[in-house]
Structures are given as C-alpha cells and as structure tokens.
Design an enzyme around this catalytic site. Structure first.
Site, PDB file in Angstrom:
ATOM      1  N   HIS A 100       0.844  -1.192   0.000  1.00  0.00           N
ATOM      2  CA  HIS A 100       0.000   0.000   0.000  1.00  0.00           C
ATOM      3  C   HIS A 100       0.879   1.241   0.000  1.00  0.00           C
ATOM      4  CE1 HIS A 100       0.047   0.958   4.564  1.00  0.00           C
ATOM      5  NE2 HIS A 100       1.061   0.170   4.283  1.00  0.00           N
ATOM      6  N   CYS A 159       6.577   6.430   4.021  1.00  0.00           N
ATOM      7  CA  CYS A 159       5.452   5.539   3.700  1.00  0.00           C
ATOM      8  C   CYS A 159       4.534   6.140   2.637  1.00  0.00           C
ATOM      9  CB  CYS A 159       4.662   5.206   4.959  1.00  0.00           C
ATOM     10  SG  CYS A 159       5.626   4.250   6.150  1.00  0.00           S
ATOM     11  N   HIS A 171       4.865   0.422  -0.510  1.00  0.00           N
ATOM     12  CA  HIS A 171       5.718  -0.496   0.247  1.00  0.00           C
ATOM     13  C   HIS A 171       4.840  -1.638   0.745  1.00  0.00           C
ATOM     14  CE1 HIS A 171       3.950   2.108   3.315  1.00  0.00           C
ATOM     15  NE2 HIS A 171       4.149   1.118   4.179  1.00  0.00           N
ATOM     16  N   HIS A 183       4.015  -5.118   3.539  1.00  0.00           N
ATOM     17  CA  HIS A 183       4.097  -5.666   4.899  1.00  0.00           C
ATOM     18  C   HIS A 183       3.726  -7.135   4.870  1.00  0.00           C
ATOM     19  CE1 HIS A 183       4.362  -1.763   6.926  1.00  0.00           C
ATOM     20  NE2 HIS A 183       3.412  -1.338   6.106  1.00  0.00           N
ATOM     21  N   HIS A 217      -1.661 -10.752  -0.788  1.00  0.00           N
ATOM     22  CA  HIS A 217      -0.931 -10.466  -2.031  1.00  0.00           C
ATOM     23  C   HIS A 217      -1.691  -9.478  -2.922  1.00  0.00           C
ATOM     24  CE1 HIS A 217       1.450 -13.867  -0.677  1.00  0.00           C
ATOM     25  NE2 HIS A 217       2.419 -13.340  -1.402  1.00  0.00           N
ATOM     26  N   GLU A 262       1.539  -4.931  12.251  1.00  0.00           N
ATOM     27  CA  GLU A 262       2.069  -4.408  10.994  1.00  0.00           C
ATOM     28  C   GLU A 262       3.563  -4.711  10.901  1.00  0.00           C
ATOM     29  OE1 GLU A 262       1.476  -0.215   8.892  1.00  0.00           O
ATOM     30  OE2 GLU A 262       2.817  -0.126  10.624  1.00  0.00           O
TER      31      GLU A 262
END
Length: 168
Positions: free
Chosen positions: A19, A38, A44, A46, A85, A130
């Site tokens: 996201h 971010c 990026h 997670h 994904h 996260e």
C-alpha cells in the site's frame, strides 16, 4: 444457578499486502509531511499478522464459544481471498478514498468479519501486527456515552453504576 463461564477464542493468520499511505484530502506536501517515507509513490509492503478474537459464553452443549471452523472460514473469505498479495489501494474498493493505514485496515476487517459470523456480537477484537513493533487493536465503534462492551452492552462511566442495554 451458577454464572456461565466466558472465554476468548483467537485465531491468527498472516498475509502479505502492499500500500501507499496517502490521503486524497491532503496535498502532496501534506501527505509527505504526515506519512514520510510511507508516502513513497511506488508504495511499500508488509507481512501482516492478524489476530481475530471472539468473546462469549461457553456453550454448555458444545463446550465452545464459537466453532473455530466458522472463524477460520470467515478469515479465509475476508482476509486471505480479499487482502493477501494485493495492493490495498488499487485492489480493495474500501481503500479507494480511505487511507490504507493499519487502523483503517482493522476497521475494514472488523466490519467484514462481522458480516461472516452467525453471531457477529461475539467479535471482540481485531489485532494487526504491521511490524514486530507496530500493533493496532480495534474493538469496534466507540459509543460516546459509555465504555464499549463487545457483548452489545454499555457500561456507564460511573464505576458504581452498571447499565445494560441490548438495544444499542
């Protein structure tokens, strides 16, 4: 008559998603200031760990709060099929105009898990890791006139007064 025991049941799942933290309500400069790295245009990713917890009385007949299979299927539908994904901002309609913060992700998961459960009032908490150091917990909407109790009750701020209502 003895009080029925109450238990918490938690199922943990891991999923990967990417996201970009960006709010359409802020300018590009404001987004960069608020979200820092971010807000990178390319986003990026997670590896999230989610814990879904239900809370309720232990059924005297089954010995369970909730059949874990029902919770597993709800998680499969809401998290694994819709979020794993995926690019949250592009693949999940909810985030088209809502910043894909972990807080908002927890709200999305809460709202959608509730729709999958036969007894949605049992949902107690959505907790998202996260990163190993950044963890968000969400326990549903917070009523302005009392402390939230996930069994659809409100408890007055005065600790000497206990007010219950099933009509909230």
């Amino acid at each position: 008559m003895s009080q029925q025991p109450v238990a918490f049941l938690t199922r943990r799942e891991t999923f990967s998603a990417c996201h970009r933290l960006h709010s359409p309500q802020l300018s590009d400069a404001e987004n960069l200031e608020v979200f820092g790295k971010c807000n990178n245009f390319h986003g990026h990713g997670h590896n999230y760990t989610v814990e879904i917890t239900v809370r309720g009385p232990i059924d005297r007949r089954t010995g369970m709060v909730l059949n874990i299979t029902e919770l597993k299927e709800a998680i499969e539908t809401v998290i694994m099929k819709r979020l794993d994904h995926k690019n949250l901002d592009k693949d999940v309609e909810y985030f088209a105009n809502t910043p894909s913060t972990t807080e908002n992700l927890a709200v999305y998961i809460w709202d959608n898990i509730r729709l999958q459960l036969k007894k949605p009032e049992l949902l107690y908490e959505v907790k998202i890791h996260e990163t190993p150091k950044n963890i968000i917990s969400y326990r549903g909407p917070y009523p302005l006139n009392g402390i939230y109790n996930p069994i659809n009750k409100r408890i007055a701020h005065d600790s000497c007064t206990n007010i219950s209502s099933d009509s909230d």
